[in-house]
Motif scaffolding. Structure first.
Motif, PDB file in Angstrom:
ATOM      1  N   LEU A 108     -28.800  41.228 -59.752  1.00 52.79           N
ATOM      2  CA  LEU A 108     -27.628  41.047 -59.811  1.00 52.79           C
ATOM      3  C   LEU A 108     -27.438  39.487 -60.925  1.00 52.79           C
ATOM      4  CD1 LEU A 108     -26.110  41.549 -56.332  1.00 52.79           C
ATOM      5  CD2 LEU A 108     -25.944  43.051 -58.387  1.00 52.79           C
ATOM      6  N   ARG A 164     -26.652  45.855 -61.171  1.00 50.35           N
ATOM      7  CA  ARG A 164     -27.235  46.920 -60.451  1.00 50.35           C
ATOM      8  C   ARG A 164     -28.429  46.375 -59.547  1.00 50.35           C
ATOM      9  NH1 ARG A 164     -25.617  51.951 -60.938  1.00 50.35           N
ATOM     10  NH2 ARG A 164     -27.539  52.977 -60.157  1.00 50.35           N
ATOM     11  N   ARG A 202     -31.932  45.904 -58.278  1.00 50.97           N
ATOM     12  CA  ARG A 202     -33.426  46.357 -58.633  1.00 50.97           C
ATOM     13  C   ARG A 202     -34.353  46.581 -57.390  1.00 50.97           C
ATOM     14  NH1 ARG A 202     -33.761  41.841 -62.571  1.00 50.97           N
ATOM     15  NH2 ARG A 202     -34.869  40.874 -60.903  1.00 50.97           N
ATOM     16  N   ARG A 235     -22.054  40.953 -60.740  1.00 50.78           N
ATOM     17  CA  ARG A 235     -21.939  42.237 -61.288  1.00 50.78           C
ATOM     18  C   ARG A 235     -23.585  42.877 -61.504  1.00 50.78           C
ATOM     19  NH1 ARG A 235     -23.183  41.562 -66.686  1.00 50.78           N
ATOM     20  NH2 ARG A 235     -22.785  39.664 -67.263  1.00 50.78           N
TER      21      ARG A 235
END
Length: 105
Positions: free
Chosen positions: A33, A66, A68, A64
């Motif tokens: 993130l 994704r 991992r 913000r």
């Protein structure tokens, strides 16, 4: 071990002289993130384990991107009571929820 099946919050140890907000951004970055602003320190939580005494600085950070980490999960606030968390993690979440004015775990 006793905590093997529990979930935990992103965390890191602060380097000497490192502000907690900077360390929090580093913790988020390790998950994939990207922080969208400076972290807001909201308090400290002390917890005594059988073998050690720990103090955590709780920092609220918006981010913000994704995640991992394949082991990471998102949990809605109203589902926290059903999630296996340590009492230390519950203390951290409770402080954050209290400061945000929302119900905690």
């Amino acid at each position: 071990g006793l905590l093997a099946s529990t979930l935990f919050l992103p965390s890191v140890e602060c380097a000497p002289g490192e502000p907690a907000a900077v360390a929090a951004a580093r913790a988020l970055a390790s998950t994939g993130l990207v922080p969208t602003g400076e972290g807001e320190p909201i308090g400290r939580v002390r917890h005594v384990f059988t073998h050690c005494d720990a103090t955590a600085e709780v920092v609220r950070v918006s981010a913000r991107g994704r995640v991992r980490d394949a082991d990471a999960v998102w949990v809605a606030l109203d589902e926290l009571a059903q999630v296996p968390l340590s009492s230390f993690a519950r203390k951290l979440i409770a402080l954050a929820a209290e400061r945000a004015g929302t119900p905690g775990a």
